[in-house]
Design an enzyme around this catalytic site. Structure first.
Site, PDB file in Angstrom:
ATOM      1  N   GLU A  79       0.825  -1.276   0.173  1.00  0.00           N
ATOM      2  CA  GLU A  79      -0.060  -0.022  -0.064  1.00  0.00           C
ATOM      3  C   GLU A  79       0.791   1.382   0.076  1.00  0.00           C
ATOM      4  O   GLU A  79       0.433   2.373   0.056  1.00  0.00           O
ATOM      5  CB  GLU A  79      -1.014   0.130   1.192  1.00  0.00           C
ATOM      6  CG  GLU A  79      -0.198   0.197   2.597  1.00  0.00           C
ATOM      7  CD  GLU A  79      -1.418  -0.006   3.546  1.00  0.00           C
ATOM      8  OE1 GLU A  79      -1.870   1.291   3.834  1.00  0.00           O
ATOM      9  OE2 GLU A  79      -1.328  -0.853   4.445  1.00  0.00           O
ATOM     10  N   CYS A 111      -3.371  -3.259   4.683  1.00  0.00           N
ATOM     11  CA  CYS A 111      -2.683  -4.228   5.286  1.00  0.00           C
ATOM     12  C   CYS A 111      -3.133  -5.975   4.704  1.00  0.00           C
ATOM     13  O   CYS A 111      -2.781  -6.779   5.263  1.00  0.00           O
ATOM     14  CB  CYS A 111      -2.593  -4.055   6.540  1.00  0.00           C
ATOM     15  SG  CYS A 111      -2.163  -2.655   7.182  1.00  0.00           S
ATOM     16  N   THR A 152       3.663   4.303  16.009  1.00  0.00           N
ATOM     17  CA  THR A 152       3.135   3.225  15.506  1.00  0.00           C
ATOM     18  C   THR A 152       3.778   2.861  14.153  1.00  0.00           C
ATOM     19  O   THR A 152       3.082   2.109  13.201  1.00  0.00           O
ATOM     20  CB  THR A 152       1.596   2.760  15.416  1.00  0.00           C
ATOM     21  OG1 THR A 152       0.930   3.752  14.633  1.00  0.00           O
ATOM     22  CG2 THR A 152       1.097   2.800  16.837  1.00  0.00           C
ATOM     23  N   HIS A 233      -3.150  -9.387  12.797  1.00  0.00           N
ATOM     24  CA  HIS A 233      -2.524  -8.324  12.024  1.00  0.00           C
ATOM     25  C   HIS A 233      -2.080  -7.504  13.315  1.00  0.00           C
ATOM     26  O   HIS A 233      -2.932  -7.120  14.013  1.00  0.00           O
ATOM     27  CB  HIS A 233      -3.289  -7.834  11.191  1.00  0.00           C
ATOM     28  CG  HIS A 233      -2.731  -6.276  10.545  1.00  0.00           C
ATOM     29  ND1 HIS A 233      -1.824  -5.984  10.256  1.00  0.00           N
ATOM     30  CD2 HIS A 233      -3.422  -5.184  10.825  1.00  0.00           C
ATOM     31  CE1 HIS A 233      -1.399  -4.910   9.979  1.00  0.00           C
ATOM     32  NE2 HIS A 233      -2.555  -4.315  10.515  1.00  0.00           N
TER      33      HIS A 233
HETATM   34  N1  CAA Z   1       1.383   4.087  30.726  1.00  0.00           N
HETATM   35  C1  CAA Z   1       0.982   2.675  30.439  1.00  0.00           C
HETATM   36  N2  CAA Z   1      -0.225   2.953  29.385  1.00  0.00           N
HETATM   37  C2  CAA Z   1      -0.617   4.022  29.169  1.00  0.00           C
HETATM   38  C3  CAA Z   1      -0.016   5.334  29.363  1.00  0.00           C
HETATM   39  C4  CAA Z   1       0.834   5.176  30.509  1.00  0.00           C
HETATM   40  N3  CAA Z   1       1.580   6.546  30.869  1.00  0.00           N
HETATM   41  N4  CAA Z   1      -1.044   6.270  28.960  1.00  0.00           N
HETATM   42  C5  CAA Z   1      -1.981   5.716  28.074  1.00  0.00           C
HETATM   43  N5  CAA Z   1      -1.651   4.394  28.176  1.00  0.00           N
HETATM   44  C6  CAA Z   1      -2.331   3.349  27.458  1.00  0.00           C
HETATM   45  C7  CAA Z   1      -3.723   3.537  27.125  1.00  0.00           C
HETATM   46  O1  CAA Z   1      -4.604   3.280  28.701  1.00  0.00           O
HETATM   47  C8  CAA Z   1      -4.268   2.888  26.228  1.00  0.00           C
HETATM   48  O2  CAA Z   1      -4.315   1.547  26.368  1.00  0.00           O
HETATM   49  P1  CAA Z   1      -5.707   0.790  26.122  1.00  0.00           P
HETATM   50  O3  CAA Z   1      -6.029   0.670  24.551  1.00  0.00           O
HETATM   51  O4  CAA Z   1      -5.343  -0.579  26.444  1.00  0.00           O
HETATM   52  O5  CAA Z   1      -6.729   1.498  26.775  1.00  0.00           O
HETATM   53  C9  CAA Z   1      -2.891   2.817  25.222  1.00  0.00           C
HETATM   54  O6  CAA Z   1      -2.152   3.397  26.083  1.00  0.00           O
HETATM   55  C10 CAA Z   1      -3.014   3.914  23.841  1.00  0.00           C
HETATM   56  O7  CAA Z   1      -3.618   5.260  24.629  1.00  0.00           O
HETATM   57  P2  CAA Z   1      -4.579   6.122  23.714  1.00  0.00           P
HETATM   58  O8  CAA Z   1      -5.730   5.392  23.350  1.00  0.00           O
HETATM   59  O9  CAA Z   1      -4.711   7.094  24.662  1.00  0.00           O
HETATM   60  O10 CAA Z   1      -3.563   6.342  22.674  1.00  0.00           O
HETATM   61  P3  CAA Z   1      -3.775   7.503  21.400  1.00  0.00           P
HETATM   62  O11 CAA Z   1      -4.981   8.019  21.292  1.00  0.00           O
HETATM   63  O12 CAA Z   1      -2.573   8.252  21.571  1.00  0.00           O
HETATM   64  O13 CAA Z   1      -3.565   6.465  20.013  1.00  0.00           O
HETATM   65  C11 CAA Z   1      -3.912   4.555  18.628  1.00  0.00           C
HETATM   66  C12 CAA Z   1      -3.494   5.006  19.974  1.00  0.00           C
HETATM   67  C13 CAA Z   1      -5.554   5.013  18.264  1.00  0.00           C
HETATM   68  C14 CAA Z   1      -3.879   3.240  18.397  1.00  0.00           C
HETATM   69  C15 CAA Z   1      -2.882   5.439  17.679  1.00  0.00           C
HETATM   70  O14 CAA Z   1      -1.683   4.786  17.589  1.00  0.00           O
HETATM   71  C16 CAA Z   1      -3.158   5.155  16.330  1.00  0.00           C
HETATM   72  O15 CAA Z   1      -4.200   6.058  15.637  1.00  0.00           O
HETATM   73  N6  CAA Z   1      -2.471   4.554  15.320  1.00  0.00           N
HETATM   74  C17 CAA Z   1      -2.710   4.339  14.062  1.00  0.00           C
HETATM   75  C18 CAA Z   1      -3.809   3.677  13.480  1.00  0.00           C
HETATM   76  C19 CAA Z   1      -3.917   2.193  13.788  1.00  0.00           C
HETATM   77  O16 CAA Z   1      -2.774   1.569  14.049  1.00  0.00           O
HETATM   78  N7  CAA Z   1      -4.943   1.345  13.954  1.00  0.00           N
HETATM   79  C20 CAA Z   1      -4.902   0.310  14.100  1.00  0.00           C
HETATM   80  C21 CAA Z   1      -6.228  -0.676  13.405  1.00  0.00           C
HETATM   81  S1  CAA Z   1      -5.946  -0.099  11.667  1.00  0.00           S
HETATM   82  C22 CAA Z   1      -5.085  -1.290  11.217  1.00  0.00           C
HETATM   83  O17 CAA Z   1      -4.869  -2.341  11.895  1.00  0.00           O
HETATM   84  C23 CAA Z   1      -4.518  -1.296   9.999  1.00  0.00           C
HETATM   85  C24 CAA Z   1      -3.097  -0.533  10.048  1.00  0.00           C
HETATM   86  O18 CAA Z   1      -2.171  -1.442   9.848  1.00  0.00           O
HETATM   87  C25 CAA Z   1      -3.061   0.658  10.126  1.00  0.00           C
END
Ligand code: CAA
Length: 375
Positions: A79, A111, A152, A233
């Protein structure tokens, strides 16, 4: 006839950024990246490395124990292509010196595309039992800086040789598939970085898992206890852990995430690097074990299927080499990371490549590759 994965290998950049460095610079607690997201390092590509160079390296490794002249189809799944017309697979075909009567084309569906390629390859071998198909999945994953997606990022290539009497995994024919139009992750053609709605993507991933697994069980009459292991995945480790918890409750998938946790997201390659990680790092004998695979490509298409691990899978393992290649990478500074991400940074001859192929420049929009050592 048994058909499936006869040989498998992966490759990634020689350079990584520690997520401790990223956390410090972004003023985020490193524990969020490490235990919250499940990642500690991410692969970053220098200007001389791209989907073709790592794809060729993974393919070269996967072909080491395979008669190369049997390959009459090469499917390149990505992709993150740099060209909307020419297949990236044609470069790989050329550098690996594959036969001229070999069909070559690219596939795209986020993916998910390696899984689509695997299905096509299996159908081709079913019709042509003496053929072998080379499937290469290769992606460089980039998000805009200072966004939740940034920790990520990553990138890698996987190469799978598909044939009859496979020495690693017999892929079973049944699958549970789910397609739904969701704009959770997308990359308009003029952008190098993907745009995303992270929370929506995570929700749709888990919902698709449930639907696919239900459909799979309805078709096969199997039940959860018939599946010994599973690979999911892994856009980041925590996503796969959540999927595992949703499906199995308390089983451990740690062995599937050993490589991804230090490579980062490799999109199309990610699921199959999880499988290589499982076979390389499990102490137990996995032969005869039914392994589940959950493939998810944003947009979205998802598929759940199973395969049975072959009797002699260990003979095809490159575990030592895989661990050594990851240990032998160079950590880069935050400044170098910013340079590597800048498309204007075009110093092609300063950095190492993972394999024998390098991108030596871009002239008149034509990419110029050079072989460093003969393949
Ligand atoms: N210590 C330990 N853990 C902590 C922490 C700390 N100080 N602060 C936060 N966390 C934890 C949170 O509790 C959360 O855990 P849970 O999910 O178990 O509740 C985790 O860390 C992540 O925290 P947030 O949800 O607040 O994180 P975020 O909003 O900053 O972003 C995300 C997380 C949404 C996955 C982001 O990384 C993202 O958007 N990534 C890109 C999209 C993606 O990968 N999507 C996955 C599905 S799509 C797919 O699979 C296709 C592909 O390859 C992209």
């Amino acid at each position: 006839m048994k058909i499936g994965i006869d040989s498998a290998a992966f490759s990634t950049s020689k350079y990584f950024l520690s997520l401790e460095t990223l956390a410090r610079r972004r003023n985020v607690d490193f524990a969020k990246y490490c235990s919250g997201i499940g990642q500690t390092k991410m692969a970053v590509f220098p200007p001389n490395e791209d989907i073709v160079t790592v794809g060729a390296d993974a393919a070269e490794k996967a072909l080491a124990a395979v008669p190369r002249d049997d390959i009459d189809m090469l499917i390149f799944a990505t992709e993150s292509s740099f060209d909307l017309s020419k297949s990236a697979g044609i470069y790989v075909h050329h550098f690996l010196n594959l036969r001229e009567d070999c069909r070559v084309f690219d596939l795209k569906q986020a993916c998910y595309s390696v899984t689509a390629a695997l299905r096509l390859a299996i159908s081709h071998v079913a019709e042509n039992p003496d053929s072998r198909v080379l499937v290469v999945g290769s992606d460089v994953v980039r998000y805009p800086p200072n966004t939740p997606g940034e920790p990520t990022q990553g990138g890698a290539a996987v190469a799978l040789v598909v044939s009859k009497d496979p020495r690693i995994l017999e892929v079973e024919p049944q699958a549970g598939v789910h397609t739904v139009d969701v704009t959770d992750f997308w990359r308009p053609a003029h952008l190098n970085e993907a745009l995303f709605d992270g929370k929506l993507s995570a929700r749709n991933y888990l919902k698709s898992l449930d639907i696919c697994v239900d459909r799979y069980f309805q078709k096969t009459n199997l039940k959860i206890s018939d599946i010994d292991h599973a690979c999911f995945h892994a856009p980041f480790g925590k996503m796969a852990l959540k999927a595992d918890r949703q499906l199995f409750g308390t089983r451990s998938i740690d062995k599937t995430l050993v490589y991804n946790s230090v490579i980062g997201n490799s999109c199309s390659a990610s699921l199959y690097i999880c499988f290589i990680s499982l076979t390389d790092n499990s102490e137990e004998d996995l032969s005869g074990r039914r392994t589940g695979f959950f493939s998810y490509g944003s947009g979205s298409v998802a598929e759940f299927f199973c395969g049975v691990i072959s009797e002699n899978y260990k003979c095809m393992s490159n575990a030592e080499k895989n661990r050594a290649a990851l240990a032998d990478r160079t950590e880069i500074s935050f400044r170098e990371y910013e340079s590597f991400c800048n498309p204007e940074f075009r110093i092609f001859d300063r950095y190492q490549n993972a394999g024998n192929l390098t991108l030596s420049g871009v002239s008149d929009c034509r990419r110029v590759y050079k072989i460093l050592e003969p393949y």
